[in-house]
Design a protein around this motif. Structure first.
Motif, PDB file in Angstrom:
ATOM      1  N   ASP A 175     -18.232 -45.207  -4.496  1.00  0.00           N
ATOM      2  CA  ASP A 175     -19.405 -45.563  -5.283  1.00  0.00           C
ATOM      3  C   ASP A 175     -19.187 -45.222  -6.744  1.00  0.00           C
ATOM      4  O   ASP A 175     -18.698 -44.159  -7.080  1.00  0.00           O
ATOM      5  N   LYS A 176     -19.552 -46.151  -7.625  1.00  0.00           N
ATOM      6  CA  LYS A 176     -19.486 -45.876  -9.054  1.00  0.00           C
ATOM      7  C   LYS A 176     -20.681 -45.031  -9.452  1.00  0.00           C
ATOM      8  O   LYS A 176     -21.721 -45.072  -8.824  1.00  0.00           O
ATOM      9  N   GLY A 177     -20.530 -44.280 -10.503  1.00  0.00           N
ATOM     10  CA  GLY A 177     -21.580 -43.385 -10.966  1.00  0.00           C
ATOM     11  C   GLY A 177     -22.712 -44.124 -11.650  1.00  0.00           C
ATOM     12  O   GLY A 177     -22.617 -45.288 -12.008  1.00  0.00           O
ATOM     13  N   SER A 178     -23.804 -43.421 -11.826  1.00  0.00           N
ATOM     14  CA  SER A 178     -24.923 -43.957 -12.568  1.00  0.00           C
ATOM     15  C   SER A 178     -25.196 -43.036 -13.738  1.00  0.00           C
ATOM     16  O   SER A 178     -24.656 -41.944 -13.834  1.00  0.00           O
ATOM     17  N   THR A 179     -26.051 -43.464 -14.618  1.00  0.00           N
ATOM     18  CA  THR A 179     -26.364 -42.666 -15.791  1.00  0.00           C
ATOM     19  C   THR A 179     -27.554 -41.748 -15.579  1.00  0.00           C
ATOM     20  O   THR A 179     -27.903 -40.994 -16.474  1.00  0.00           O
ATOM     21  N   SER A 180     -28.174 -41.784 -14.410  1.00  0.00           N
ATOM     22  CA  SER A 180     -29.364 -40.962 -14.203  1.00  0.00           C
ATOM     23  C   SER A 180     -29.033 -39.474 -14.211  1.00  0.00           C
ATOM     24  O   SER A 180     -29.842 -38.661 -14.658  1.00  0.00           O
ATOM     25  N   GLY A 181     -27.855 -39.080 -13.756  1.00  0.00           N
ATOM     26  CA  GLY A 181     -27.470 -37.675 -13.808  1.00  0.00           C
ATOM     27  C   GLY A 181     -27.296 -37.196 -15.241  1.00  0.00           C
ATOM     28  O   GLY A 181     -27.759 -36.112 -15.608  1.00  0.00           O
ATOM     29  N   LEU A 182     -26.663 -38.003 -16.071  1.00  0.00           N
ATOM     30  CA  LEU A 182     -26.489 -37.656 -17.478  1.00  0.00           C
ATOM     31  C   LEU A 182     -27.838 -37.584 -18.183  1.00  0.00           C
ATOM     32  O   LEU A 182     -28.106 -36.641 -18.928  1.00  0.00           O
ATOM     33  N   ALA A 183     -28.691 -38.562 -17.927  1.00  0.00           N
ATOM     34  CA  ALA A 183     -30.024 -38.565 -18.550  1.00  0.00           C
ATOM     35  C   ALA A 183     -30.835 -37.352 -18.108  1.00  0.00           C
ATOM     36  O   ALA A 183     -31.535 -36.732 -18.921  1.00  0.00           O
ATOM     37  N   GLY A 184     -30.742 -36.985 -16.853  1.00  0.00           N
ATOM     38  CA  GLY A 184     -31.449 -35.807 -16.354  1.00  0.00           C
ATOM     39  C   GLY A 184     -30.962 -34.536 -17.015  1.00  0.00           C
ATOM     40  O   GLY A 184     -31.763 -33.658 -17.367  1.00  0.00           O
ATOM     41  N   GLY A 185     -29.679 -34.413 -17.217  1.00  0.00           N
ATOM     42  CA  GLY A 185     -29.120 -33.242 -17.885  1.00  0.00           C
ATOM     43  C   GLY A 185     -29.569 -33.144 -19.336  1.00  0.00           C
ATOM     44  O   GLY A 185     -29.919 -32.060 -19.823  1.00  0.00           O
ATOM     45  N   VAL A 186     -29.581 -34.270 -20.034  1.00  0.00           N
ATOM     46  CA  VAL A 186     -30.019 -34.274 -21.434  1.00  0.00           C
ATOM     47  C   VAL A 186     -31.498 -33.914 -21.532  1.00  0.00           C
ATOM     48  O   VAL A 186     -31.895 -33.119 -22.399  1.00  0.00           O
ATOM     49  N   LEU A 187     -32.323 -34.476 -20.664  1.00  0.00           N
ATOM     50  CA  LEU A 187     -33.755 -34.153 -20.695  1.00  0.00           C
ATOM     51  C   LEU A 187     -33.994 -32.677 -20.391  1.00  0.00           C
ATOM     52  O   LEU A 187     -34.842 -32.032 -21.031  1.00  0.00           O
ATOM     53  N   SER A 188     -33.264 -32.128 -19.442  1.00  0.00           N
ATOM     54  CA  SER A 188     -33.412 -30.703 -19.135  1.00  0.00           C
ATOM     55  C   SER A 188     -32.972 -29.844 -20.311  1.00  0.00           C
ATOM     56  O   SER A 188     -33.590 -28.820 -20.611  1.00  0.00           O
ATOM     57  N   TYR A 189     -31.921 -30.257 -20.994  1.00  0.00           N
ATOM     58  CA  TYR A 189     -31.466 -29.539 -22.182  1.00  0.00           C
ATOM     59  C   TYR A 189     -32.551 -29.537 -23.255  1.00  0.00           C
ATOM     60  O   TYR A 189     -32.848 -28.506 -23.856  1.00  0.00           O
ATOM     61  N   LEU A 190     -33.154 -30.686 -23.497  1.00  0.00           N
ATOM     62  CA  LEU A 190     -34.238 -30.768 -24.488  1.00  0.00           C
ATOM     63  C   LEU A 190     -35.447 -29.954 -24.057  1.00  0.00           C
ATOM     64  O   LEU A 190     -36.172 -29.409 -24.884  1.00  0.00           O
ATOM     65  N   ALA A 191     -35.666 -29.867 -22.754  1.00  0.00           N
ATOM     66  CA  ALA A 191     -36.839 -29.156 -22.240  1.00  0.00           C
ATOM     67  C   ALA A 191     -36.739 -27.649 -22.462  1.00  0.00           C
ATOM     68  O   ALA A 191     -37.735 -27.012 -22.797  1.00  0.00           O
ATOM     69  N   VAL A 192     -35.569 -27.068 -22.290  1.00  0.00           N
ATOM     70  CA  VAL A 192     -35.460 -25.615 -22.393  1.00  0.00           C
ATOM     71  C   VAL A 192     -35.112 -25.150 -23.798  1.00  0.00           C
ATOM     72  O   VAL A 192     -35.132 -23.952 -24.074  1.00  0.00           O
ATOM     73  N   GLY A 193     -34.800 -26.076 -24.685  1.00  0.00           N
ATOM     74  CA  GLY A 193     -34.433 -25.705 -26.044  1.00  0.00           C
ATOM     75  C   GLY A 193     -35.636 -25.318 -26.892  1.00  0.00           C
ATOM     76  O   GLY A 193     -36.790 -25.543 -26.545  1.00  0.00           O
ATOM     77  N   CYS A 194     -35.345 -24.726 -28.023  1.00  0.00           N
ATOM     78  CA  CYS A 194     -36.378 -24.329 -28.986  1.00  0.00           C
ATOM     79  C   CYS A 194     -36.957 -25.594 -29.620  1.00  0.00           C
ATOM     80  O   CYS A 194     -36.208 -26.432 -30.122  1.00  0.00           O
ATOM     81  N   PRO A 195     -38.284 -25.764 -29.615  1.00  0.00           N
ATOM     82  CA  PRO A 195     -38.859 -27.003 -30.149  1.00  0.00           C
ATOM     83  C   PRO A 195     -38.607 -27.200 -31.644  1.00  0.00           C
ATOM     84  O   PRO A 195     -38.464 -28.330 -32.095  1.00  0.00           O
ATOM     85  N   VAL A 196     -38.518 -26.126 -32.413  1.00  0.00           N
ATOM     86  CA  VAL A 196     -38.289 -26.287 -33.847  1.00  0.00           C
ATOM     87  C   VAL A 196     -36.807 -26.190 -34.206  1.00  0.00           C
ATOM     88  O   VAL A 196     -36.442 -26.377 -35.354  1.00  0.00           O
TER      89      VAL A 196
END
Length: 170
Positions: A96-117
């Motif tokens: 099976d070829k990969g999808s981008t949902s794993g990458l997108a999930g990782g980026v969103l989680s990174y933005l979620a735990v980071g400092c907002p400012v």
């Protein structure tokens, strides 16, 4: 006993074994996949935890204190990212070829735990007070979306191991 069904592409047949679950597939993983999952999970904690200063360090700084939910989000993200990464370790049945949902999930989680400012994009888009007023309350939503996308990516990858298209030789 495997069953065969006509696939969408000519010249391929889908072989589906007896109904099996994602947990059964995980249980049957070889040790090298589990090692890959563990290494990817630790790597995820470091790659996300250091720049967001969840792991205190002298290189990065954080203007806003860490939220109570940041560590649980990081742990769940790391576990799911490790499992998704391990699905890319070569197996005899994985095509099976990969999808981008794993990458997108990782980026969103990174933005979620980071400092907002400390997020330059949010800071440029909203300004300092806007980032605290608008982006900070959206971070838990980003965390949920990121974890959901990682779980979806894991589900898709494991489903690909259970049943996948196999070329027919004639």
């Amino acid at each position: 006993m495997p069953t065969t069904e006509a696939a969408e592409q000519p010249g391929t047949v889908t072989l589906t074994a007896a109904p099996t679950s994602a947990w059964t597939t995980l249980r049957d993983w070889p040790a090298r996949r589990w090692w890959a999952a563990a290494l990817a999970a630790v790597g995820t904690v470091l790659v996300v935890g250091l720049p967001t200063v969840l792991i205190p360090n002298s290189i990065f700084g954080r203007a806003v204190p860490v939220t109570w939910w940041a560590w649980p989000v990081l742990v769940v993200t790391a576990l799911l990212a490790g499992l998704v990464s391990a699905t890319y370790v070569r197996s005899t049945s994985t095509t099976d070829k990969g999808s981008t949902s794993g990458l997108a999930g990782g980026v969103l989680s990174y933005l979620a735990v980071g400092c907002p400012v400390c997020n330059k994009i949010a800071l440029l888009a909203f300004g300092y007070s806007g980032a605290l007023q608008w982006f900070a309350p959206a971070q838990p939503v980003l965390a949920v979306l990121g974890i959901a996308l990682l779980a979806y990516a894991l589900h898709r990858r494991l489903r690909g191991e259970i049943a996948c298209a196999v070329p027919v030789r004639r």
